[in-house]
Design a protein around this motif. Structure first.
Motif, PDB file in Angstrom:
ATOM      1  N   PHE A  51       9.896   1.350 -33.210  1.00  0.00           N
ATOM      2  CA  PHE A  51       7.872   0.966 -32.761  1.00  0.00           C
ATOM      3  C   PHE A  51       6.744   1.398 -35.081  1.00  0.00           C
ATOM      4  O   PHE A  51       7.466   1.485 -35.097  1.00  0.00           O
ATOM      5  N   GLU A  52       6.065   0.075 -34.810  1.00  0.00           N
ATOM      6  CA  GLU A  52       5.578   0.394 -36.369  1.00  0.00           C
ATOM      7  C   GLU A  52       4.417   1.010 -36.322  1.00  0.00           C
ATOM      8  O   GLU A  52       3.532   0.930 -35.251  1.00  0.00           O
ATOM      9  N   TYR A  54       2.367   2.172 -39.490  1.00  0.00           N
ATOM     10  CA  TYR A  54       1.964   2.122 -39.949  1.00  0.00           C
ATOM     11  C   TYR A  54       2.357   1.509 -41.521  1.00  0.00           C
ATOM     12  O   TYR A  54       3.493   0.691 -41.207  1.00  0.00           O
ATOM     13  N   ASP A  55       1.961   1.118 -42.094  1.00  0.00           N
ATOM     14  CA  ASP A  55       2.075   0.014 -43.418  1.00  0.00           C
ATOM     15  C   ASP A  55       3.397   0.400 -43.914  1.00  0.00           C
ATOM     16  O   ASP A  55       4.776  -0.411 -43.610  1.00  0.00           O
ATOM     17  N   ARG A  72       2.749   8.136 -29.222  1.00  0.00           N
ATOM     18  CA  ARG A  72       2.832   6.503 -30.269  1.00  0.00           C
ATOM     19  C   ARG A  72       1.291   6.277 -30.427  1.00  0.00           C
ATOM     20  O   ARG A  72       1.098   5.780 -31.345  1.00  0.00           O
ATOM     21  N   MET A  73       0.710   5.936 -29.297  1.00  0.00           N
ATOM     22  CA  MET A  73      -0.990   5.575 -29.219  1.00  0.00           C
ATOM     23  C   MET A  73      -1.710   6.345 -30.375  1.00  0.00           C
ATOM     24  O   MET A  73      -2.585   5.820 -30.909  1.00  0.00           O
ATOM     25  N   ILE A  76      -0.738   6.009 -33.926  1.00  0.00           N
ATOM     26  CA  ILE A  76      -1.313   4.982 -34.251  1.00  0.00           C
ATOM     27  C   ILE A  76      -2.906   4.796 -34.976  1.00  0.00           C
ATOM     28  O   ILE A  76      -3.133   4.771 -35.792  1.00  0.00           O
ATOM     29  N   GLU A  77      -3.249   5.978 -34.639  1.00  0.00           N
ATOM     30  CA  GLU A  77      -4.564   5.876 -34.304  1.00  0.00           C
ATOM     31  C   GLU A  77      -5.452   6.835 -35.115  1.00  0.00           C
ATOM     32  O   GLU A  77      -5.752   6.560 -35.765  1.00  0.00           O
ATOM     33  N   SER A  80      -4.309   5.230 -38.115  1.00  0.00           N
ATOM     34  CA  SER A  80      -5.043   3.339 -38.222  1.00  0.00           C
ATOM     35  C   SER A  80      -6.835   4.573 -38.816  1.00  0.00           C
ATOM     36  O   SER A  80      -7.656   3.688 -39.558  1.00  0.00           O
ATOM     37  N   GLY A  83      -6.394   5.212 -42.273  1.00  0.00           N
ATOM     38  CA  GLY A  83      -6.360   4.696 -43.558  1.00  0.00           C
ATOM     39  C   GLY A  83      -7.670   3.197 -43.286  1.00  0.00           C
ATOM     40  O   GLY A  83      -7.798   2.795 -44.234  1.00  0.00           O
ATOM     41  N   PHE A  84      -7.844   3.938 -42.222  1.00  0.00           N
ATOM     42  CA  PHE A  84      -9.925   2.356 -42.331  1.00  0.00           C
ATOM     43  C   PHE A  84     -10.676   3.332 -42.795  1.00  0.00           C
ATOM     44  O   PHE A  84     -11.776   2.327 -43.714  1.00  0.00           O
ATOM     45  N   ILE A 240       2.045  -4.072 -45.171  1.00  0.00           N
ATOM     46  CA  ILE A 240       3.692  -3.924 -44.314  1.00  0.00           C
ATOM     47  C   ILE A 240       4.710  -4.771 -44.693  1.00  0.00           C
ATOM     48  O   ILE A 240       5.077  -4.845 -45.514  1.00  0.00           O
ATOM     49  N   ARG A 241       5.248  -2.619 -44.484  1.00  0.00           N
ATOM     50  CA  ARG A 241       7.044  -2.849 -44.873  1.00  0.00           C
ATOM     51  C   ARG A 241       8.095  -2.689 -43.980  1.00  0.00           C
ATOM     52  O   ARG A 241       8.658  -3.152 -43.619  1.00  0.00           O
ATOM     53  N   TYR A 242       6.898  -2.286 -42.870  1.00  0.00           N
ATOM     54  CA  TYR A 242       7.652  -2.824 -42.090  1.00  0.00           C
ATOM     55  C   TYR A 242       8.170  -4.111 -41.392  1.00  0.00           C
ATOM     56  O   TYR A 242       7.350  -4.891 -40.525  1.00  0.00           O
ATOM     57  N   ARG A 243       8.953  -4.724 -39.927  1.00  0.00           N
ATOM     58  CA  ARG A 243       9.300  -5.180 -40.191  1.00  0.00           C
ATOM     59  C   ARG A 243      10.822  -5.558 -38.734  1.00  0.00           C
ATOM     60  O   ARG A 243      11.820  -4.666 -39.345  1.00  0.00           O
TER      61      ARG A 243
ATOM     62  N   ARG B  54       0.225 -11.247 -41.735  1.00  0.00           N
ATOM     63  CA  ARG B  54       1.391 -12.005 -42.678  1.00  0.00           C
ATOM     64  C   ARG B  54       1.117 -13.766 -42.460  1.00  0.00           C
ATOM     65  O   ARG B  54       1.760 -14.006 -43.622  1.00  0.00           O
ATOM     66  N   ARG B  72     -11.935  -6.413 -44.317  1.00  0.00           N
ATOM     67  CA  ARG B  72     -11.639  -4.934 -44.113  1.00  0.00           C
ATOM     68  C   ARG B  72     -11.234  -4.639 -42.495  1.00  0.00           C
ATOM     69  O   ARG B  72     -10.247  -4.152 -42.385  1.00  0.00           O
ATOM     70  N   HIS B  76      -8.115  -4.595 -40.467  1.00  0.00           N
ATOM     71  CA  HIS B  76      -7.701  -3.483 -39.923  1.00  0.00           C
ATOM     72  C   HIS B  76      -7.584  -3.642 -37.831  1.00  0.00           C
ATOM     73  O   HIS B  76      -6.803  -3.533 -37.258  1.00  0.00           O
ATOM     74  N   PHE B  80      -4.000  -3.436 -36.128  1.00  0.00           N
ATOM     75  CA  PHE B  80      -4.203  -2.246 -34.915  1.00  0.00           C
ATOM     76  C   PHE B  80      -3.624  -2.807 -33.114  1.00  0.00           C
ATOM     77  O   PHE B  80      -3.181  -2.323 -32.404  1.00  0.00           O
ATOM     78  N   ARG B  82      -1.748  -5.626 -32.759  1.00  0.00           N
ATOM     79  CA  ARG B  82      -0.496  -6.038 -33.378  1.00  0.00           C
ATOM     80  C   ARG B  82       0.755  -4.648 -32.941  1.00  0.00           C
ATOM     81  O   ARG B  82       1.385  -4.466 -32.089  1.00  0.00           O
ATOM     82  N   ARG B  83      -0.393  -3.115 -33.583  1.00  0.00           N
ATOM     83  CA  ARG B  83       0.884  -2.295 -33.585  1.00  0.00           C
ATOM     84  C   ARG B  83       0.449  -2.231 -32.344  1.00  0.00           C
ATOM     85  O   ARG B  83       1.613  -1.313 -31.654  1.00  0.00           O
ATOM     86  N   THR B  84      -0.374  -1.713 -31.169  1.00  0.00           N
ATOM     87  CA  THR B  84      -0.825  -0.540 -30.713  1.00  0.00           C
ATOM     88  C   THR B  84       0.039  -1.911 -29.261  1.00  0.00           C
ATOM     89  O   THR B  84       0.306  -1.816 -28.096  1.00  0.00           O
ATOM     90  N   LEU B  86       2.522  -4.489 -29.501  1.00  0.00           N
ATOM     91  CA  LEU B  86       2.831  -4.574 -29.838  1.00  0.00           C
ATOM     92  C   LEU B  86       3.931  -6.271 -29.201  1.00  0.00           C
ATOM     93  O   LEU B  86       4.600  -6.559 -29.371  1.00  0.00           O
TER      94      LEU B  86
END
Lengths: 255, 237
Positions: A51-52, A54-55, A72-73, A76-77, A80, A83-84, A240-243, B54, B72, B76, B80, B82-84, B86
């Motif tokens: 999973f991704e 963050y960047d 995971r949530m 991410i929270e 994020s 980061g925000f 974003i570096r994740y792919r 992207r 911004r 975000h 958020f 996309r990440r949550t 998927l």
């Protein structure tokens, strides 16, 4: 009863044994850096395991899907929010894992009346140069094995059992090349996965299986499963570096 | 743009020129670099063409403080999601997310501060795989356009140029090659700057050039300043 100290220790030991049994069949995950970043690889059945977060941060996990999802949530929270409110540059895997996730996991694990998290996680964070890459193995009890001390070896692995993980690490120590191409890194990662997934005989010699044996095992296993991989790219201009690698890329790389 | 006779200052606040059009290689989004307050130039290197993910760009005309904050928040919230979840948010979802930010801001707009009028460009990979281009009004209504969009105080001139090129030029906009698309964008911005003091155009003395980004299937590419400078020299100046 549980108030008595030795009862508590016993309860914790039982709980540890129970969790280890549950995690044992988990499909291994290998992470290693290569010329252009970090590669994470596993083999699964339909359910996504990489999973991704963050960047620059990726997560791989084995365990109960519901628990993995909650963790995971949470990750991410946390990332994020940081980061925000501040900036993406202030999001760090070290802080995320040591100051937020570890206490959360430890509390859940030791509150014997509540349910623990049935999950073992591997985190990777790509740095500006390979020496700054960070790999962390985060356990269900909050323990963190940092593969990066002062000098990062540039790889990390998780699997269902300690022995399998050790075998994977042994192989990665031998075969990992930080200057390898993505194709080369994929080969090593797949070998590491195979070593971790192979049943280990009780009286097995400590030598690692040969490359052809690993390849045969993998070809056999991949018939009923799907390969999954993602990269954290070091030298791209986007934030974003994740792919996640596409099915086409996977077919080419694993051939 | 805003139908309020009590707020005459509104039209002055989104002073800039932003344009976007589809061409053979995707979508080109360009913006000048000038930021103004009334008739004072406060900044000549503002970046008003912002990458959201992207394949999405939000280009802003309006009050920078509000616009950059909106970009911004949008960036975000899309990440958020996309990440949550998927998966990528749908184009409709993205377009509406920006609509909501604009609508939530409308109270400030009526007080005479913080008007933002953006353009949003993206690719619809879940749908037909084609480029999508939208412009907004300050209340948050979104309008999808087939070929081009322009906003900001210099936009009437730009719209004239793009309409003319698309109807009577050698090629219609969607058929333009990248070099010609860049030339057209630079010429359009220069045209806007000629009559609109709030549009920077190209500062020939200080060598400040517009920002040009191109969205294609492979992602977003920012044109290097040297490339824009060379093209400007050979086809505009």
């Amino acid at each position: 009863m549980i108030e008595e100290p030795y009862r508590w220790v016993e309860a914790i030991a039982n709980r540890r044994e129970y969790i280890e049994t549950q995690l044992a069949p988990g499909s291994p995950i290998a992470a290693l850096n290569y010329r252009d970043g970090i590669l994470l690889v596993t083999v699964g059945h339909a359910r996504q395991k990489l999973f991704e977060i963050y960047d620059r941060i990726a997560l791989g996990a084995i365990g109960h899907p519901g628990d993995i999802e909650r963790l995971r949530m949470a990750a991410i929270e946390l990332a994020s929010t940081e980061g925000f409110t501040r900036s993406a540059a202030d999001v760090s895997l070290r802080r995320l894992a040591f100051y937020s996730l570890s206490p959360l996991l430890k509390t859940a694990f030791e509150q014997v009346y509540g349910a623990p998290y049935l999950a073992r996680m591997i985190f990777a964070e790509v740095g500006p140069e390979p020496e700054a890459d960070l790999f962390l193995r985060v356990e269900y009890d909050g323990a963190i094995a940092a593969e990066a001390g002062l000098t990062s070896p540039g790889f990390c692995a998780i699997s269902g059992t300690t022995r399998a993980t050790e075998a994977m690490e042994e192989l990665l120590r031998r075969d990992h090349d930080p200057k390898a191409t993505l194709h080369g890194a994929m080969k090593v990662a797949l070998d590491a996965w195979s070593v971790g997934a192979m049943p280990i005989a009780e009286d097995a010699a400590s030598d690692l299986p040969s490359h052809p044996a690993l390849l045969d095992f993998r070809v056999e296993k991949l018939r009923g499963a799907t390969l999954e991989a993602c990269v954290l790219e070091r030298n791209v201009t986007t934030a974003i570096r994740y792919r996640a690698l596409t099915a086409n890329e996977l077919a080419t790389l694993s051939a | 743009m805003v139908a309020s006779p009590d707020a005459p200052a509104l039209m002055q606040t989104h002073a800039t020129t932003i344009l976007a059009f589809k061409f053979s290689g995707g979508v080109l989004v360009a913006g000048d670099r000038r930021a103004t307050a009334g008739n004072t130039v406060v900044y000549d290197r503002a970046d008003k063409v912002l990458e959201i993910d992207r394949h999405s760009i939000m280009a802003i005309a309006g009050v920078p403080a509000t616009a950059w904050e909106m970009a911004r928040v949008l960036e975000h919230s899309l990440q958020f999601f996309r990440r949550t979840q998927l998966q990528e948010m749908s184009v409709d979802g993205k377009v509406r997310a920006l609509s909501k930010l604009l609508r939530d801001n409308f109270g400030f707009v009526l007080q005479g501060v913080g008007v933002v009028v953006p353009i949003f460009a993206t690719y619809d990979f879940a749908g037909d795989g084609q480029a999508r281009l939208y412009f907004y009004d300050a209340m948050g209504a979104n309008f999808e356009v087939a070929e081009y969009a322009a906003t900001g105080s210099g936009s009437p001139a730009v719209r004239g140029v793009l309409f003319y090129e698309n109807h009577w030029g050698k090629k219609k906009l969607p058929k333009l090659r990248e070099e010609d698309a860049v030339t057209l964008a630079l010429r359009a911005l220069d045209t806007a700057a000629e009559s609109d003091t709030a549009t920077g155009g190209v500062d020939r003395a200080a060598k400040i050039f517009p920002i040009i980004k191109i969205i294609s299937r492979d992602g977003i590419r920012t044109l290097p300043e040297a490339e824009i400078a060379a093209r400007f020299k050979s086809t505009v100046a």
